[in-house]
Each structure stands twice: as structure tokens, then as C-alpha cells.
Design an enzyme around this catalytic site. Structure first.
Site, PDB file in Angstrom:
ATOM      1  N   HIS A 173       0.816  -1.215   0.000  1.00 47.14           N
ATOM      2  CA  HIS A 173       0.000   0.000   0.000  1.00 47.14           C
ATOM      3  C   HIS A 173       0.852   1.268   0.000  1.00 47.14           C
ATOM      4  O   HIS A 173       0.375   2.337  -0.391  1.00 47.14           O
ATOM      5  CB  HIS A 173      -0.944   0.013   1.194  1.00 47.14           C
ATOM      6  N   GLU A 185      -6.336 -12.393   1.023  1.00 50.25           N
ATOM      7  CA  GLU A 185      -7.314 -11.326   1.261  1.00 50.25           C
ATOM      8  C   GLU A 185      -8.230 -11.158   0.059  1.00 50.25           C
ATOM      9  O   GLU A 185      -7.774 -10.794  -1.024  1.00 50.25           O
ATOM     10  CB  GLU A 185      -6.594 -10.000   1.552  1.00 50.25           C
TER      11      GLU A 185
END
Length: 233
Positions: free
Chosen positions: A133, A204
Site C-alpha cells: 500500500h 485477502e
């Protein structure tokens, strides 16, 4: 070190850009609400190429389901925010197991952290091993049904849940109607994101990226093109 962190980075120097307001953004942003230290930075920034791919995915989704939209949960994450969320998740996991955070044994700390980093990247300052991220190339998304008064689809587990329910195919073998729906919608989200080149995180259902080390590792590429990004204002 995670396996993908060995992939070399050939930074393309593409800028961070703001995700436009025509995308549905989950607001208030969940990490800002917890007190994560963004300062004057914004979580709703991505690299220019990521935004273009996100727009392509949104258009494809609406050819399949005209009332559905991609909902943006999180995107750019500075290193201090990554550290904050790892610490927060560690404390929450300890509390869920009835373990006092200030009185953990070294073995308990190691076991808890092993669970945490199954879902959270290590907040490294090493430019050769940036958290996904922090590159501006990773994005956490879900689906939103605009026809049902801003209702997010139930995907079977909340984003960031540290459990096996977060694994993308957790509900694949269940014959229960609700579990079938969870898997169907996760598959839909994966289909529209991979349509424009994104790769899904193995652990995820909500995490997708393009061009970072994790994407390169999943896609059998020799190089990543996005390293740690400059700050977004």
C-alpha cells in the site's frame, strides 16, 4: 521477509493521483477514524496507472451489473500508518484471545505477530521492500449496490478480519445458499479487477494490486515497476 520482497524494483516514477469523487469511497475512512497518523496525506491516492485500471474495472463491472459499483476502502498508506495499523491489529488480536498486551511472553508475541503478518505487510523503511500500500499500487475494495441505498455487499467477512474467512476461496466448497452468495460475489469482484490487470492477494479477498512486488510475484514477472511512493497531499 515475505517471498515477494525479493522481486527487484525498476521504479517508473509515475505520480500519485487522487481517486475521483465519482468512485464510491468508504467515509469516514476507517483508519483515520482510529487515529492513524496520515497528517496532511490522503488514503484515496493511487499511481496514475492504477487509477486508469480501476476505471476500466468499474466500466466492466457495470456491463455485468449496472447497479453495482466498486467501493474504495483504502489505497495509499504511508509507512507510519502501516506501523499504526500493524500495532493496532496486534493489540486487537491479543484482546480477542484474552491475552494482556502488557504481559505477553515472547512465544505469545511471536505467535500473534505470525497471524498479523499473514494479512498485514511489515512496515519496512527499506526502499527495496516497501509495503504494497505504500507504493500507491495496491487498493482495498469491495462491492456496493447503488440500487439499495448505499448498501455494501456482504462478502462473508469484513475487510481486515484476521481469520481464515478472509481467504478468497474460503466459501468455495460450501453448499449453504448464503456461503454460495459470498463466494459468487468475491469471484465477481476478482473478475472485474483482474479484467484490467490487477492481481488478488492470496490471503485477502479485498486486496488487489498492479505493478508492485506482490503483483510481480503472483504474476511471475521479473520486475516490479512501483516502489515506495512519494507523499500524497
Amino acid at each position: 521477509m515475505k517471498p515477494y520482497q525479493t522481486v527487484p524494483i525498476a521504479e517508473c516514477h509515475e505520480p500519485l493521483v487522487q481517486i475521483p469523487d465519482h468512485f464510491f469511497k468508504i467515509n469516514p475512512h476507517p483508519y483515520i477514524a482510529l487515529g492513524a497518523p496520515y497528517g496532511d496525506q490522503s488514503p484515496f491516492f493511487v499511481r496514475q496507472g492504477i487509477l486508469e485500471r480501476l476505471q476500466k474495472s468499474q466500466i466492466y463491472l457495470q456491463t455485468l451489473h449496472p447497479n453495482y459499483q466498486i467501493a474504495i476502502f483504502d489505497a495509499y498508506r504511508p509507512i507510519p500508518v502501516q506501523q499504526f495499523m500493524v500495532d493496532y491489529s496486534f493489540a486487537q488480536l491479543a484482546a480477542s484471545k484474552g491475552l494482556p498486551i502488557d504481559n505477553l511472553t515472547e512465544l505469545q508475541k511471536d505467535l500473534l505477530m505470525t497471524e498479523v503478518i499473514k494479512f498485514w505487510a511489515v512496515p519496512s523503511n527499506d526502499p527495496q521492500m516497501p509495503p504494497p500500500h505504500s507504493t500507491g499500487a495496491a487498493i482495498d475494495v469491495t462491492l456496493f449496490n447503488a440500487e439499495l441505498n448505499t448498501e455494501l455487499l456482504n462478502m462473508g467477512s469484513p475487510i481486515d478480519e484476521i481469520s481464515d474467512r478472509s481467504l478468497p476461496d474460503y466459501f468455495a466448497s460450501s453448499s449453504h445458499p448464503q456461503a454460495f452468495a459470498f463466494h459468487r460475489d468475491r469471484q465477481l469482484l476478482n473478475a472485474v479487477m483482474t479484467h484490467s490487470g490487477f492481481a488478488r492477494h492470496p490471503n485477502e479477498w479485498w486486496h488487489f494490486s498492479y505493478g508492485d512486488q506482490l503483483w510481480a510475484w503472483i504474476s511471475n514477472k521479473n520486475l516490479a515497476i512501483y516502489g515506495r511512493a512519494n507523499s500524497a497531499c
